[in-house]
Design a protein around this motif. Sequence first.
Motif, mmCIF file in Angstrom:
data_model
loop_
_atom_site.group_PDB
_atom_site.id
_atom_site.type_symbol
_atom_site.label_atom_id
_atom_site.label_comp_id
_atom_site.label_asym_id
_atom_site.label_seq_id
_atom_site.Cartn_x
_atom_site.Cartn_y
_atom_site.Cartn_z
ATOM 1 N N GLN A 7 0.850 -1.074 0.090
ATOM 2 C CA GLN A 7 0.004 0.031 -0.064
ATOM 3 C C GLN A 7 1.005 1.183 0.096
ATOM 4 O OE1 GLN A 7 -2.134 -1.047 3.609
ATOM 5 N NE2 GLN A 7 -0.920 0.106 4.796
ATOM 6 N N ASP A 8 0.355 2.386 -0.247
ATOM 7 C CA ASP A 8 1.091 3.517 -0.251
ATOM 8 C C ASP A 8 1.365 3.878 1.120
ATOM 9 O OD1 ASP A 8 0.447 3.853 -2.941
ATOM 10 O OD2 ASP A 8 -0.893 5.558 -3.001
ATOM 11 N N VAL A 9 2.858 4.069 1.392
ATOM 12 C CA VAL A 9 3.591 4.451 2.694
ATOM 13 C C VAL A 9 4.117 6.269 2.391
ATOM 14 C CG1 VAL A 9 5.078 4.010 4.297
ATOM 15 C CG2 VAL A 9 3.774 2.211 2.975
ATOM 16 N N LYS A 10 3.495 6.876 3.270
ATOM 17 C CA LYS A 10 3.972 8.253 3.150
ATOM 18 C C LYS A 10 5.377 8.310 3.416
ATOM 19 C CE LYS A 10 1.621 12.267 4.914
ATOM 20 N NZ LYS A 10 0.798 12.904 5.723
ATOM 21 N N LYS A 11 5.920 9.298 2.589
ATOM 22 C CA LYS A 11 7.336 9.510 2.531
ATOM 23 C C LYS A 11 8.388 7.916 2.236
ATOM 24 C CE LYS A 11 7.475 13.400 5.715
ATOM 25 N NZ LYS A 11 7.847 13.715 6.980
ATOM 26 N N LYS A 14 5.141 4.200 -3.228
ATOM 27 C CA LYS A 14 3.629 3.807 -3.575
ATOM 28 C C LYS A 14 3.532 2.229 -3.583
ATOM 29 C CE LYS A 14 2.340 8.029 -5.649
ATOM 30 N NZ LYS A 14 1.448 8.530 -4.717
ATOM 31 N N LYS A 15 2.330 1.756 -3.641
ATOM 32 C CA LYS A 15 2.133 0.472 -3.824
ATOM 33 C C LYS A 15 2.642 -0.248 -4.653
ATOM 34 C CE LYS A 15 -1.774 -2.934 -4.211
ATOM 35 N NZ LYS A 15 -3.250 -3.035 -4.362
#
Length: 147
Positions: A7-11, A14-15
């Motif tokens: 999944q997208d993880v901040k900083k 992206k997935k």
Amino acid sequence: MKVILQQDVKKLGKKGEIVEVSEGYGRNFLLPRKAAVLATAQNLNVANAQAGSKARKEAMAADEAKLMAKQLEKVEVKIPVRIGEGGKLFGSVTGKDVSDALKKQHIDIDKRKITIQGEVTGTGVYEAVIKVHPTVTSKIKVSVVAE
């Protein structure tokens, strides 16, 4: 430690991206939250297959959008409005008006994807830009006529 993001993880990314993270961050944060999986040979093959599938789907969507844009360029919409003294409009002509007029022609386009170029000041022919796809736009003619 290399991981594949689920999944997208901040900083971080992206997935579907393969990223290098510290051992502690991967083991204690990403893996327990199922935000990532270890980048083993089997998981890399699955990730590459998914990336190829995603690219094909995006290319197909862009091609369909180009075809729709070509068909939309032939469309002309007439919008009847109330005109006051001196040829001034009562109210304004917005993307919602264009969207409603298109629905009468059995073309369903969201009002937020329609922008009218220039300011509609009176009767006449104006251009509206429709964002069919994030990379594809189309222009249609909007005729503003007196009611």
